[in-house]
Scaffold this motif. Structure first.
Motif, PDB file in Angstrom:
ATOM      1  N   ASP A 128       0.811  -1.215   0.000  1.00 21.00           N
ATOM      2  CA  ASP A 128       0.000   0.000   0.000  1.00 21.00           C
ATOM      3  C   ASP A 128       0.848   1.270   0.000  1.00 21.00           C
ATOM      4  N   ASP A 130       4.404   3.750  -1.095  1.00 19.35           N
ATOM      5  CA  ASP A 130       5.057   4.249  -2.297  1.00 19.35           C
ATOM      6  C   ASP A 130       6.039   3.200  -2.807  1.00 19.35           C
ATOM      7  N   ARG A 146      -3.031   1.896  -4.297  1.00 21.11           N
ATOM      8  CA  ARG A 146      -2.944   3.300  -3.905  1.00 21.11           C
ATOM      9  C   ARG A 146      -4.344   3.758  -3.528  1.00 21.11           C
ATOM     10  N   TRP A 157      -3.907  10.160 -11.145  1.00 23.89           N
ATOM     11  CA  TRP A 157      -3.148   8.919 -11.177  1.00 23.89           C
ATOM     12  C   TRP A 157      -3.506   8.099 -12.406  1.00 23.89           C
TER      13      TRP A 157
END
Length: 164
Positions: A128, A130, A146, A157
């Motif tokens: 979950d 970066d 994300r 995104w």
């Protein structure tokens, strides 16, 4: 230690009975599960959140064998933990039956190191956090989620992904 083993054995038996009952009640296949909005391989799921407070040695004695028993009986499953987990992560990825690992605190993890340990065992990281910029050499074994804070962020995104 003997009393703890009896307690964990009882807990494992109860865990397996509850899963079997739930699967029958829901008509869900034995070899599939759902957790944290992921569809996972295997019907098991456990949170090892409390394990971050014990040593790796204690994890190996009091947690790993019972997780292995439960996950082999449920055709695999997901392990989750919050916190850092350095003292038990290597044992977690070698637990028979574990098919996926989810991190409650991905910001506390070294993604590259976690992936390098999990990949040889064909364990999928349910990530979950970066992703590191040099993510190109990871070819399989990661599901990246994300969570958008707004519709505008989700659309931005989506545009980024369409352009890459």
């Amino acid at each position: 230690p003997e009393a703890v083993h009896r307690l964990v054995e009882f807990s494992t038996d109860l865990y397996l009975a509850v899963i079997a009952h739930h699967k029958r009640l829901m008509g869900e296949p034995d070899d599939v599960g759902y957790s944290f909005s992921y569809r996972i391989e295997g019907g098991g799921r456990a949170s090892d959140d409390s394990a971050v407070m014990i040593s790796g040695k204690m994890y190996g004695e009091f947690v790993k064998p019972y997780n292995a028993r439960a996950y082999q009986a449920t055709h695999g499953g997901l392990l989750h933990f919050c916190g850092k987990g350095d003292q038990f992560y290597e044992q977690m990825v070698t637990t028979p039956g574990v098919t996926g690992i989810n991190f409650g605190n991905p910001e506390m993890q070294d993604f590259r190191a976690r992936y390098a340990a999990a990949q040889p065992h064909k364990i999928c990281l349910l990530w979950d956090g970066d992703l590191p910029p040099e993510f190109d050499d990871v070819i399989t074994g990661v599901v990246h989620k994300r969570i958008a804070q707004s519709w505008d962020q989700a659309e931005a995104w989506a545009q980024e992904l369409q352009q890459s």
